[in-house]
Each structure stands twice: as C-alpha cells, then as structure tokens.
Design an enzyme around this catalytic site. Sequence first.
Site, PDB file in Angstrom:
ATOM      1  N   GLU A  29      -6.633  -4.476 -12.817  1.00  0.00           N
ATOM      2  CA  GLU A  29      -6.537  -3.022 -12.613  1.00  0.00           C
ATOM      3  C   GLU A  29      -5.248  -2.468 -13.218  1.00  0.00           C
ATOM      4  O   GLU A  29      -4.362  -3.210 -13.630  1.00  0.00           O
ATOM      5  CB  GLU A  29      -6.606  -2.692 -11.117  1.00  0.00           C
ATOM      6  CG  GLU A  29      -5.450  -3.295 -10.330  1.00  0.00           C
ATOM      7  CD  GLU A  29      -4.931  -2.379  -9.241  1.00  0.00           C
ATOM      8  OE1 GLU A  29      -4.739  -1.179  -9.527  1.00  0.00           O
ATOM      9  OE2 GLU A  29      -4.708  -2.880  -8.125  1.00  0.00           O
ATOM     10  N   LYS A  94      -3.682   8.769 -10.852  1.00  0.00           N
ATOM     11  CA  LYS A  94      -4.227   7.615 -10.135  1.00  0.00           C
ATOM     12  C   LYS A  94      -5.715   7.887 -10.027  1.00  0.00           C
ATOM     13  O   LYS A  94      -6.134   8.825  -9.322  1.00  0.00           O
ATOM     14  CB  LYS A  94      -3.573   7.517  -8.757  1.00  0.00           C
ATOM     15  CG  LYS A  94      -4.177   6.482  -7.831  1.00  0.00           C
ATOM     16  CD  LYS A  94      -3.446   6.460  -6.496  1.00  0.00           C
ATOM     17  CE  LYS A  94      -4.268   5.770  -5.424  1.00  0.00           C
ATOM     18  NZ  LYS A  94      -3.654   5.897  -4.096  1.00  0.00           N
ATOM     19  N   VAL A 114      -8.709   0.033  -7.421  1.00  0.00           N
ATOM     20  CA  VAL A 114      -9.673  -1.053  -7.228  1.00  0.00           C
ATOM     21  C   VAL A 114     -11.102  -0.518  -7.350  1.00  0.00           C
ATOM     22  O   VAL A 114     -11.938  -1.117  -8.034  1.00  0.00           O
ATOM     23  CB  VAL A 114      -9.447  -1.737  -5.863  1.00  0.00           C
ATOM     24  CG1 VAL A 114     -10.595  -2.681  -5.525  1.00  0.00           C
ATOM     25  CG2 VAL A 114      -8.120  -2.495  -5.865  1.00  0.00           C
ATOM     26  N   ASP A 146      -8.336   8.678   6.715  1.00  0.00           N
ATOM     27  CA  ASP A 146      -8.000   8.233   5.366  1.00  0.00           C
ATOM     28  C   ASP A 146      -8.485   6.798   5.198  1.00  0.00           C
ATOM     29  O   ASP A 146      -7.829   5.849   5.633  1.00  0.00           O
ATOM     30  CB  ASP A 146      -6.472   8.339   5.165  1.00  0.00           C
ATOM     31  CG  ASP A 146      -6.055   7.953   3.752  1.00  0.00           C
ATOM     32  OD1 ASP A 146      -6.895   7.425   2.997  1.00  0.00           O
ATOM     33  OD2 ASP A 146      -4.875   8.174   3.407  1.00  0.00           O
ATOM     34  N   SER A 148      -9.949   4.181   2.277  1.00  0.00           N
ATOM     35  CA  SER A 148     -10.029   4.052   0.819  1.00  0.00           C
ATOM     36  C   SER A 148     -11.464   3.882   0.357  1.00  0.00           C
ATOM     37  O   SER A 148     -12.262   3.158   0.971  1.00  0.00           O
ATOM     38  CB  SER A 148      -9.203   2.858   0.359  1.00  0.00           C
ATOM     39  OG  SER A 148      -9.354   2.687  -1.030  1.00  0.00           O
ATOM     40  N   ASP A 150     -12.179   2.123  -1.941  1.00  0.00           N
ATOM     41  CA  ASP A 150     -12.291   0.700  -2.305  1.00  0.00           C
ATOM     42  C   ASP A 150     -13.297  -0.009  -1.393  1.00  0.00           C
ATOM     43  O   ASP A 150     -14.062  -0.867  -1.841  1.00  0.00           O
ATOM     44  CB  ASP A 150     -10.939  -0.022  -2.143  1.00  0.00           C
ATOM     45  CG  ASP A 150      -9.896   0.410  -3.158  1.00  0.00           C
ATOM     46  OD1 ASP A 150     -10.230   1.210  -4.056  1.00  0.00           O
ATOM     47  OD2 ASP A 150      -8.743  -0.041  -3.025  1.00  0.00           O
ATOM     48  N   LYS A 167      -2.205  -4.611   2.758  1.00  0.00           N
ATOM     49  CA  LYS A 167      -0.877  -4.429   3.339  1.00  0.00           C
ATOM     50  C   LYS A 167      -0.970  -3.953   4.774  1.00  0.00           C
ATOM     51  O   LYS A 167      -1.903  -3.256   5.150  1.00  0.00           O
ATOM     52  CB  LYS A 167      -0.123  -3.373   2.551  1.00  0.00           C
ATOM     53  CG  LYS A 167       0.301  -3.831   1.199  1.00  0.00           C
ATOM     54  CD  LYS A 167       1.468  -3.011   0.727  1.00  0.00           C
ATOM     55  CE  LYS A 167       1.974  -3.554  -0.586  1.00  0.00           C
ATOM     56  NZ  LYS A 167       1.099  -3.160  -1.683  1.00  0.00           N
TER      57      LYS A 167
HETATM   58  N1  PSU Z   1      -2.472  -1.373  -2.254  1.00  0.00           N
HETATM   59  C1  PSU Z   1      -1.440  -2.039  -2.758  1.00  0.00           C
HETATM   60  N2  PSU Z   1      -1.058  -1.822  -4.034  1.00  0.00           N
HETATM   61  C2  PSU Z   1      -1.700  -0.924  -4.825  1.00  0.00           C
HETATM   62  C3  PSU Z   1      -2.803  -0.225  -4.272  1.00  0.00           C
HETATM   63  C4  PSU Z   1      -3.153  -0.483  -2.984  1.00  0.00           C
HETATM   64  O1  PSU Z   1      -0.867  -2.852  -2.073  1.00  0.00           O
HETATM   65  O2  PSU Z   1      -1.314  -0.729  -5.987  1.00  0.00           O
HETATM   66  C5  PSU Z   1      -3.579   0.710  -5.131  1.00  0.00           C
HETATM   67  C6  PSU Z   1      -4.858   0.015  -5.614  1.00  0.00           C
HETATM   68  O3  PSU Z   1      -5.158   0.454  -6.920  1.00  0.00           O
HETATM   69  C7  PSU Z   1      -5.893   0.520  -4.634  1.00  0.00           C
HETATM   70  C8  PSU Z   1      -5.410   1.914  -4.366  1.00  0.00           C
HETATM   71  O4  PSU Z   1      -7.193   0.518  -5.157  1.00  0.00           O
HETATM   72  O5  PSU Z   1      -3.994   1.811  -4.344  1.00  0.00           O
HETATM   73  C9  PSU Z   1      -5.945   2.456  -3.078  1.00  0.00           C
HETATM   74  O6  PSU Z   1      -5.553   3.786  -2.968  1.00  0.00           O
HETATM   75  P1  PSU Z   1      -6.218   4.734  -1.857  1.00  0.00           P
HETATM   76  O7  PSU Z   1      -5.697   4.216  -0.554  1.00  0.00           O
HETATM   77  O8  PSU Z   1      -5.720   6.108  -2.187  1.00  0.00           O
HETATM   78  O9  PSU Z   1      -7.698   4.597  -2.007  1.00  0.00           O
HETATM   79 MN    MN Z   2      -6.680   7.236   0.758  1.00  0.00          MN
END
Ligand code: PSU
Ligand code: MN
Length: 309
Positions: A29, A94, A114, A146, A148, A150, A167
């Site tokens: 990615e 992003k 992701v 919130d 993701s 993903d 994390k």
């Molecule tokens: N978590 C990490 N490092 C990252 C991301 C998440 O520890 O770089 C990035 C990844 O690309 C993941 C995205 O897909 O953040 C998720 O963002 P969001 O929570 O806005 O969906």
């Molecule tokens: Mn989010």
Amino acid sequence: MKSQEQLPLRYSERVAKALQDRRAVLALESTVLTHGLPSPKNFQVLELLEHTARENGAEPATIIVLDGTLHIGMDEPDKALLRSKMEHETSLRKLGRRDLPLAITQRQSGGTTVSATMLLAHTAGIKVFATGGIGGVHRDWAINPDISNDLITLAEIPVIVVSAGCKAILDISATLEYLETLGVPVLGWQTDAFPAFYSMISGHRIDSVENAGQIAGIYKSMHSLDPLPRGILVANPVPADAEIPASEIDTHISAATQAAKKQKISGKQLTPFLLSYLAGSTLGRSVETNLALLKNNVIIGAKIARELT
Ligand code: PSU
Ligand code: MN
C-alpha cells in the site's frame, strides 16, 4: 488482470512481466508512504520493502494513484513524480476505496489505504498484500461510529492481507468482534495471540496457522465453499527485538488520543494524526518499530504469494 481500456490502470514494467509469467506478486500500500511515515524515511522504506519482496521471491506491486492514474507497481519515473509531488504539494490525499472514482475523475493523487489497495490488487489479479496495520473500530465507537472501511472491504474482496494486527489506538476487541460478524478469517502466523502492532500481544486469542501452505489451503477451501469468498487477515507479530511493550506504548497512545480530542481531529485525519503524534512522543522509536514489522510482513506475504502461484 483488467486492461487500460476500462480503467486508467497502469502496470509497472516489472509487475506486468511478473503477472504475464505467472510469477508471485505481492501488493504493497502507499498510505503508509504518504500519511504513515515521516519524509524522507518513507522513500527509504519503499525501497527496503520492494527489495525485501524481491529477495523473498515475489515481485512487489506498490499501489498508488498519481494524477488519476491507478498504478499497479511503480516504475522509476513514477517514484520521481511522487517525490516531486511530496515536495511541492502540501499534501497528497489519503484515498480509501470510496475515494477512487472521484480521484480518477478529478485526476487526484494520493496514497491508497488498505481498502483501496485491496480493491486495486484484486482488479489486477494479485491475491496477497502486505501492510503494517489495518484500520478498524476506533475507541469511542459508541459515540462516534468511526469504523474503517478496511473491515468491510476485507469481507468483500478476496485478498489475503498480512498485517501486524492493529494498533491499540483502536478498540481492538471491537475490531475483532466486527471481523467475526463480517465472516473474515483472522489467522495468527505461528501464534494464537492477536498482535497489537507495536506490541506482540494484545490479549486477544485467534486461530494459529503454521505455514504459508496452510494459508493457501484455507484460501482455496474458502473459494470452493463460499459463493462470496472474502479476504483473510493474517496477523504477524512484530519481531521481538523491535517490539514496544503494551505497558510502554499505552501511555503514549492515551496522550495521542487526548490530543486528538482536544484538537477536534476526526474522520480520515485521525489515524495520520495519531501516528505522527506517536512518532514525536516516542522520539522516533514507533517509526523504527513500524519499519521492522512492515519488513517482517513483506517476508511472510512473499511466502504466501509464492505458495499461491
Ligand atoms: N493503521 C496504521 N498505519 C496506517 C494506517 C492504519 O497503523 O498507515 C492507514 C492504512 O492505510 C489504513 C488506513 O488502511 O490508515 C485506515 O484509515 P481509516 O481509519 O481512516 O479507514
Ligand atoms: Mn475512519
């Protein structure tokens, strides 16, 4: 492998050749480059990860969007273009899965998360993808949901994602519950402890697999069984010598979360904010750990990709 007539897709020379020759290809990615790591470290990491994939028998396909073109693997001119964009523009976008159609139409540039990387890897016929950590269910989800994309994309796109778990900036328990609801297999690489990115152990149990052959077997069984085959999340703990124990990182995470609340950071800005906060508050140690686990995931991802070719 879709062609350029349908979409502004561009395969790098090496990835196109590897796919043609039916050699192992491993997707990587790019949000980690644009939003996850400080510059110029991000470019060193890109080179390190691509080198590691090749050393382990898989051609790396770093996925990114540049001026609306969907890149499956970057040639040298693409890397130069990314470098100049990072120097001259205040920020690249992003891009999650839902952002891709707009990015194509408005010729935007950005790192793929992701979810977006899974979709583009699948479009390109790539089955395995290595990343650092996935997005998930954020703490305080009951107040502000919130979650993701993903996770939902893992349920919809049959790509194997190798990560170091997620994390503890997230609600890990809620994230694992939600993956169960979505029917996404979560497999520990030689462990039954779900890792928490910086730390080897999160306190949550998962199923353990012993080797890449088993993961390939599970992937194939799912395709025979399930009319809607989904993704698989492989959880590969950070190497012991690079780990930041939970007791230590938790203090930093609490401070980061509080700072985000205070500054009213939310939505897609939240994860990058927390990551850069941690980089500062751990004096760069979180970045070194991030690097070690990324490399470790590329090694396992390459093994699985070889097994599936
Ligand atoms: N978590 C990490 N490092 C990252 C991301 C998440 O520890 O770089 C990035 C990844 O690309 C993941 C995205 O897909 O953040 C998720 O963002 P969001 O929570 O806005 O969906
Ligand atoms: Mn989010």
